[in-house]
Design a protein around this motif. Structure first.
Motif, PDB file in Angstrom:
ATOM      1  N   PRO A  64       1.055  19.510  -0.259  1.00 46.12           N
ATOM      2  CA  PRO A  64       1.655  19.749  -1.573  1.00 46.12           C
ATOM      3  C   PRO A  64       1.698  18.482  -2.436  1.00 46.12           C
ATOM      4  CG  PRO A  64       3.362  19.677   0.111  1.00 46.12           C
ATOM      5  CD  PRO A  64       2.051  19.579   0.828  1.00 46.12           C
ATOM      6  N   ASP A  65       1.736  17.332  -1.816  1.00 43.06           N
ATOM      7  CA  ASP A  65       1.772  16.112  -2.620  1.00 43.06           C
ATOM      8  C   ASP A  65       1.081  14.983  -1.872  1.00 43.06           C
ATOM      9  OD1 ASP A  65       3.506  15.454  -0.635  1.00 43.06           O
ATOM     10  OD2 ASP A  65       5.306  15.547  -1.884  1.00 43.06           O
ATOM     11  N   GLY A  66       1.161  13.783  -2.462  1.00 41.21           N
ATOM     12  CA  GLY A  66       0.510  12.628  -1.831  1.00 41.21           C
ATOM     13  C   GLY A  66      -0.589  12.107  -2.717  1.00 41.21           C
ATOM     14  N   PRO A  67      -1.047  10.886  -2.474  1.00 37.03           N
ATOM     15  CA  PRO A  67      -2.044  10.246  -3.322  1.00 37.03           C
ATOM     16  C   PRO A  67      -3.450  10.794  -3.053  1.00 37.03           C
ATOM     17  CG  PRO A  67      -1.518   8.822  -1.478  1.00 37.03           C
ATOM     18  CD  PRO A  67      -0.644  10.024  -1.339  1.00 37.03           C
ATOM     19  N   GLU A  68      -4.307  10.604  -4.024  1.00 38.69           N
ATOM     20  CA  GLU A  68      -5.692  11.035  -3.823  1.00 38.69           C
ATOM     21  C   GLU A  68      -6.485   9.998  -3.035  1.00 38.69           C
ATOM     22  OE1 GLU A  68      -7.031  11.693  -7.834  1.00 38.69           O
ATOM     23  OE2 GLU A  68      -5.356  13.085  -8.148  1.00 38.69           O
ATOM     24  N   GLU A  69      -6.064   8.736  -3.167  1.00 36.72           N
ATOM     25  CA  GLU A  69      -6.752   7.672  -2.411  1.00 36.72           C
ATOM     26  C   GLU A  69      -5.739   6.883  -1.589  1.00 36.72           C
ATOM     27  OE1 GLU A  69      -9.094   5.038  -4.819  1.00 36.72           O
ATOM     28  OE2 GLU A  69      -9.552   6.673  -6.241  1.00 36.72           O
ATOM     29  N   PHE A  70      -6.181   6.470  -0.407  1.00 38.03           N
ATOM     30  CA  PHE A  70      -5.308   5.692   0.484  1.00 38.03           C
ATOM     31  C   PHE A  70      -6.066   4.448   0.935  1.00 38.03           C
ATOM     32  CE2 PHE A  70      -3.731   4.846   4.888  1.00 38.03           C
ATOM     33  CZ  PHE A  70      -2.386   4.636   4.610  1.00 38.03           C
ATOM     34  N   HIS A  71      -5.581   3.280   0.538  1.00 39.01           N
ATOM     35  CA  HIS A  71      -6.251   2.023   0.882  1.00 39.01           C
ATOM     36  C   HIS A  71      -5.309   1.119   1.658  1.00 39.01           C
ATOM     37  CE1 HIS A  71      -9.547   2.681  -2.063  1.00 39.01           C
ATOM     38  NE2 HIS A  71      -8.595   3.297  -2.750  1.00 39.01           N
ATOM     39  N   VAL A  72      -5.853   0.449   2.652  1.00 36.97           N
ATOM     40  CA  VAL A  72      -5.078  -0.582   3.348  1.00 36.97           C
ATOM     41  C   VAL A  72      -5.802  -1.910   3.180  1.00 36.97           C
ATOM     42  CG1 VAL A  72      -4.085  -1.366   5.521  1.00 36.97           C
ATOM     43  CG2 VAL A  72      -4.300   1.102   5.055  1.00 36.97           C
ATOM     44  N   VAL A  73      -5.095  -2.906   2.626  1.00 32.92           N
ATOM     45  CA  VAL A  73      -5.682  -4.248   2.535  1.00 32.92           C
ATOM     46  C   VAL A  73      -5.106  -5.075   3.684  1.00 32.92           C
ATOM     47  CG1 VAL A  73      -5.987  -6.298   1.109  1.00 32.92           C
ATOM     48  CG2 VAL A  73      -5.864  -4.032   0.039  1.00 32.92           C
ATOM     49  N   LEU A  74      -5.966  -5.444   4.608  1.00 30.49           N
ATOM     50  CA  LEU A  74      -5.542  -6.199   5.803  1.00 30.49           C
ATOM     51  C   LEU A  74      -5.727  -7.687   5.545  1.00 30.49           C
ATOM     52  CD1 LEU A  74      -6.928  -4.246   8.872  1.00 30.49           C
ATOM     53  CD2 LEU A  74      -4.532  -4.694   8.304  1.00 30.49           C
ATOM     54  N   ILE A  75      -4.627  -8.417   5.604  1.00 30.35           N
ATOM     55  CA  ILE A  75      -4.645  -9.822   5.175  1.00 30.35           C
ATOM     56  C   ILE A  75      -4.499 -10.759   6.358  1.00 30.35           C
ATOM     57  CG2 ILE A  75      -3.421 -11.521   3.749  1.00 30.35           C
ATOM     58  CD1 ILE A  75      -2.522  -8.833   2.160  1.00 30.35           C
ATOM     59  N   ASP A  76      -5.373 -11.732   6.408  1.00 29.25           N
ATOM     60  CA  ASP A  76      -5.299 -12.739   7.472  1.00 29.25           C
ATOM     61  C   ASP A  76      -4.432 -13.919   7.024  1.00 29.25           C
ATOM     62  OD1 ASP A  76      -5.882 -15.109   9.042  1.00 29.25           O
ATOM     63  OD2 ASP A  76      -7.502 -13.974   9.975  1.00 29.25           O
ATOM     64  N   ASN A  77      -4.886 -14.641   6.016  1.00 27.29           N
ATOM     65  CA  ASN A  77      -4.179 -15.809   5.481  1.00 27.29           C
ATOM     66  C   ASN A  77      -3.573 -16.700   6.570  1.00 27.29           C
ATOM     67  OD1 ASN A  77      -3.315 -17.532   3.470  1.00 27.29           O
ATOM     68  ND2 ASN A  77      -1.400 -16.426   3.105  1.00 27.29           N
ATOM     69  N   GLY A  78      -4.403 -17.176   7.445  1.00 24.97           N
ATOM     70  CA  GLY A  78      -3.944 -18.144   8.442  1.00 24.97           C
ATOM     71  C   GLY A  78      -3.531 -17.573   9.781  1.00 24.97           C
ATOM     72  N   ARG A  79      -3.450 -16.247   9.866  1.00 27.28           N
ATOM     73  CA  ARG A  79      -2.930 -15.670  11.111  1.00 27.28           C
ATOM     74  C   ARG A  79      -3.887 -15.806  12.291  1.00 27.28           C
ATOM     75  NH1 ARG A  79      -0.443 -13.796   6.601  1.00 27.28           N
ATOM     76  NH2 ARG A  79       1.655 -13.030   6.858  1.00 27.28           N
ATOM     77  N   SER A  80      -5.189 -15.691  12.031  1.00 25.92           N
ATOM     78  CA  SER A  80      -6.139 -15.865  13.139  1.00 25.92           C
ATOM     79  C   SER A  80      -5.990 -17.246  13.752  1.00 25.92           C
ATOM     80  CB  SER A  80      -7.577 -15.706  12.657  1.00 25.92           C
ATOM     81  OG  SER A  80      -7.734 -14.478  12.042  1.00 25.92           O
ATOM     82  N   ALA A  81      -5.784 -18.239  12.866  1.00 23.56           N
ATOM     83  CA  ALA A  81      -5.601 -19.600  13.373  1.00 23.56           C
ATOM     84  C   ALA A  81      -4.325 -19.692  14.201  1.00 23.56           C
ATOM     85  CB  ALA A  81      -5.560 -20.590  12.212  1.00 23.56           C
ATOM     86  N   MET A  82      -3.268 -19.028  13.743  1.00 27.45           N
ATOM     87  CA  MET A  82      -2.018 -19.046  14.495  1.00 27.45           C
ATOM     88  C   MET A  82      -2.197 -18.414  15.868  1.00 27.45           C
ATOM     89  SD  MET A  82       0.729 -18.008  11.580  1.00 27.45           S
ATOM     90  CE  MET A  82       2.076 -17.636  12.672  1.00 27.45           C
ATOM     91  N   LEU A  83      -2.983 -17.376  15.899  1.00 30.92           N
ATOM     92  CA  LEU A  83      -3.210 -16.640  17.141  1.00 30.92           C
ATOM     93  C   LEU A  83      -3.793 -17.551  18.217  1.00 30.92           C
ATOM     94  CD1 LEU A  83      -2.940 -13.664  18.019  1.00 30.92           C
ATOM     95  CD2 LEU A  83      -5.350 -13.375  17.443  1.00 30.92           C
TER      96      LEU A  83
END
Ligand code: SF4
Lengths: 248, 472
Positions: free
Chosen positions: B285-304
């Motif tokens: 009955p409702d909800g968006p027509e498009e669903f996007h996820v922006v996955l952000i690293d910004n230094g996290r791989s290095a932290m890992l």
């Protein structure tokens, strides 16, 4: 029983009577107290400033000086925490020293924990309302919380009160009080106010660092609350002037 | 947001002298602490839950690539899209692209810390979009043109009076002229203003508390329901999330949700906990027509890969802030970037550089209360020390502190010399105090004596007295 006493640099320099109170309490357990003369400072200022090489340089001789003893006792939660928690971390990558540090850590106790563990029977008396301040190291690094209270319960005539927001740091934090004096001042002001609000006439703690800080603030506020190290009160040695008090 | 972490000391001093701020902080402090304590005392298995939460995160972090790819595949299977962004610039570019393609004018935004981290509002506004924050706290600081000062309560530094004045200056619609006296009145007025925005927005942006690899869902918790409205009313829903937000299963998310709510606000569960999975389906009955996820690293791989890995367990509950005496004294803005308090003191130098963030890891007494209350058992003091170690190794420690340390170490390494110096100092200071027992001021100790007396040494050192006693 032979016990090595690590007096800590603050006790040595600022308040030797704490060292003698510790000796008296330990001798009360029937222990022979030895004070290894090679000791200076546990190296905490260097460790907490990120200078690990210097911290190790200071730790090594102390580890060696205390190595021959089955029991090592420290009248400070903070310095005991350094020996117990942080020396092993400090030598993580040096297997030989790591093993020595672990052995030392296992044998080291904060004073009130050691006394409680060995069933100390005290003969002190003190008429008044006493508040116990737990240092953050005693409380969270060593989990020493019940022991000082159990010991205080043995002191004749003493009524114990708790301080509100007891879990909040007093703002001493070693070099923190010099690096961020404004924030430290604010924290100790809150702590001193809480001590006064507790209705205590005497404040004790197992850590001289916190005590110098809180007493300094209480005195600045012209408060009449007297400040002693826990050991001094437990040993019945409160005839000396309290911390920050004039000689009488 | 331009970092001012390097100016922490100045920021802090200002904060300490700001009476209104102090009032707001004092009120907030007690509330958070008491509520958390009550919630945890009421749940005997909290310790077990905490251990489980930690294990879930550790497992996920050890297999992060696997779960992220699984998450992406699931999002795609449900008709959504995943955009990978290594830097804040890439993340903003991805969002702008989506908004342009949607022909958007107005963007409704739910609260998102990673959104602050990549400064998405600035990017959107610079590109000509109108952005409106829909979380009450975020809305307040947006209209005040300030950054958030707390990760779960962005406007915690504002008093009711200040908020009322902000609203009066801005809300000129008919019917919104009555004076605001109570919190419900404030909430009500904001709700009226925001309602129109929700309906007019073309794109809704939300953060995510968790991403679920099993189902491709994003989970958000709010207490106002604004997240739900931002996500479902506009035609396009964009989720901003950093890569460590992913967890394997729904079951795992529920463990972390229980830890999060209790640690953050002392609630058993937040008022609105919503799972978004893909865009609207044919029979929805409702909800968006498009669903996007922006996955952000910004230094996290290095932290890992490095010594700060445990920080990636953080679920942004804010408990460490609420229990930190330094945060409690100076508030969040003093920390000079997106993340304040102990967690911020670890994260900020990793994201803006240790040169900029240098004061933050030092702005702690290492009292350990943050670690004690952290639901993910992150060893924050250890990580703060690690920063200090790096700082020392890279010669970023101020020269004065280095010299003092070197001078002290010179003596401490030589017991005999140390003894003589201690004897001299104790004797001299003991005499200087002349029976007063304390100093009101001392030239070299002015930092200490500005606010407290300095107790004087008793006179003779312990070691000297001990040696005398044992000789006789
Ligand atoms: S570090 Fe721990 S206490 Fe602080 S916000 Fe993160 S999870 Fe919460």
């Amino acid at each position: 029983m032979r016990v090595a006493l690590f007096v800590t640099c603050l006790v040595d320099l600022m308040r030797p009577s704490v060292g003698f109170a510790a000796v008296k309490l330990l001798e009360g357990l029937g222990a022979e107290v030895v004070v290894p003369p090679e000791q200076t400072c546990c190296g905490q200022p260097a460790y907490n400033s990120g200078d690990l090489a210097t911290a190790r340089d200071l730790a090594r001789p102390l580890v060696d000086a205390l190595a021959g003893f089955e029991h090592v006792v420290v009248p400070s939660g903070s310095c005991a925490g350094m020996l117990v928690k942080h020396y092993p971390e400090l030598f993580e990558h040096e297997p030989e020293w790591h093993a020595k540090a672990i052995t030392l850590a296992r044998r080291t106790r904060e004073l009130s924990a050691f006394l409680a563990e060995h069933g100390a029977r005290l003969a002190a008396s003190h008429a008044g309302r006493v508040a116990m301040h737990d240092s953050c190291s005693a409380r969270r690094e060593l989990n020493v919380l019940a022991e000082p209270r159990a010991l205080l319960a043995q002191v004749d005539g003493l009524e114990r009160v708790e301080i509100k927001e007891a879990e909040t740091c007093c703002g001493f934090g070693g070099t923190f009080c010099v690096k961020y004096p404004d924030i430290s001042a604010r924290m100790v002001a809150d702590k001193a106010a809480a001590v006064i609000a507790s209705g205590a006439d005497t404040l004790v703690s197992g850590d001289l660092g916190c005590l110098l800080n809180i007493a300094g603030r209480l005195k600045r506020m012209e408060s009449s609350v007297r400040v002693y190290h826990l050991a001094e009160l437990l040993a019945g040695m409160t005839e000396v002037p309290g911390i920050g008090e004039a000689g009488r | 947001m331009k970092p001012t972490a390097h100016a922490f000391e100045r920021n802090a001093r200002q904060a300490l002298h700001d009476a209104t701020l102090q009032q707001a902080l004092a009120r907030a402090r007690g509330g958070f602490v008491d509520k958390r304590r009550a919630a945890i005392e009421a749940l005997p298995e909290f310790a077990a839950l905490r251990a489980a939460g930690r294990a879930i995160k550790d497992h996920t972090l050890a297999n992060l690539d696997h779960y992220l790819l699984r998450f992406e595949a699931q999002v795609q299977a449900k008709g959504g899209q995943v955009h990978w962004a290594e830097t804040p610039e890439e993340a903003c570019a991805a969002v702008l692209d989506i908004c342009r393609q949607a022909g958007a004018k107005l963007v409704a935004k739910g609260k998102s810390m990673v959104g602050e981290e990549i400064a998405i509002n600035d990017a959107l506004e610079a590109a000509g979009f109108e952005v409106v924050e829909t979380d009450l706290g975020e809305y307040i600081i947006q209209i005040a043109h300030e950054p958030p000062s707390h990760i779960i309560a962005p406007a915690v530094h504002k008093t009711r009076q200040q908020i009322t004045e902000l609203f009066e200056g801005l809300h000129h619609q008919p019917g919104l002229t009555r004076p605001l006296q109570t919190v419900p009145q404030i909430v009500d007025e904001a709700r009226q203003v925001l309602r129109d925005k929700f309906l007019a927005a073309d794109v809704g942006i939300t953060g995510a508390n968790f991403l679920i690899a099993e189902t491709g869902s994003a989970v958000i918790v709010t207490n106002e329901g604004n997240g739900d409205l931002s996500a479902t009313l506009p035609r396009v829903h964009i989720v901003l999330a950093s890569i460590e937000k992913v967890v394997p299963t729904l079951e795992d998310a529920s463990v972390l949700l229980r830890l999060l709510a209790r640690s953050a606000t002392g609630q058993e569960i937040t008022s609105y906990t919503t799972f978004f999975t893909g865009p609207r389906r044919a029979d929805d009955p409702d909800g968006p027509e498009e669903f996007h996820v922006v996955l952000i690293d910004n230094g996290r791989s290095a932290m890992l890969a490095g010594p700060y890995r445990e920080m990636l367990r953080c679920i942004r509950c804010g408990a460490c802030l609420n229990h930190c005496p330094v945060y409690g004294a100076v508030g969040g803005h003093a920390y000079g970037w997106v993340y304040p308090g102990p967690m911020g003191a670890v994260l900020t130098p990793l994201m803006v550089g240790l040169e900029e963030g240098r004061p933050l890891p030092n702005a702690s007494t290492l009292c350990g209360r943050c670690e004690a209350v952290c639901p993910m058992a992150i060893p924050l003091p250890k990580l703060l020390r690690e920063h200090r170690r790096q700082e020392f190794a890279r010669h970023l420690t101020p020269p004065r502190a280095r010299w003092a340390l070197a001078a002290w170490a010179f003596f401490a390494r030589r017991p005999q010399l140390y003894r003589r110096a201690a004897r001299l100092a104790a004797g001299l200071l003991g005499k200087l105090a002349r029976g007063r027992g304390r100093f009101r001021s001392l030239p070299f100790a002015s930092a200490w004596t500005a606010a407290r007396d300095l107790p004087a040494p008793q006179g003779e050192t312990f070691m000297d007295q001990w040696r005398r006693r044992n000789k006789s």
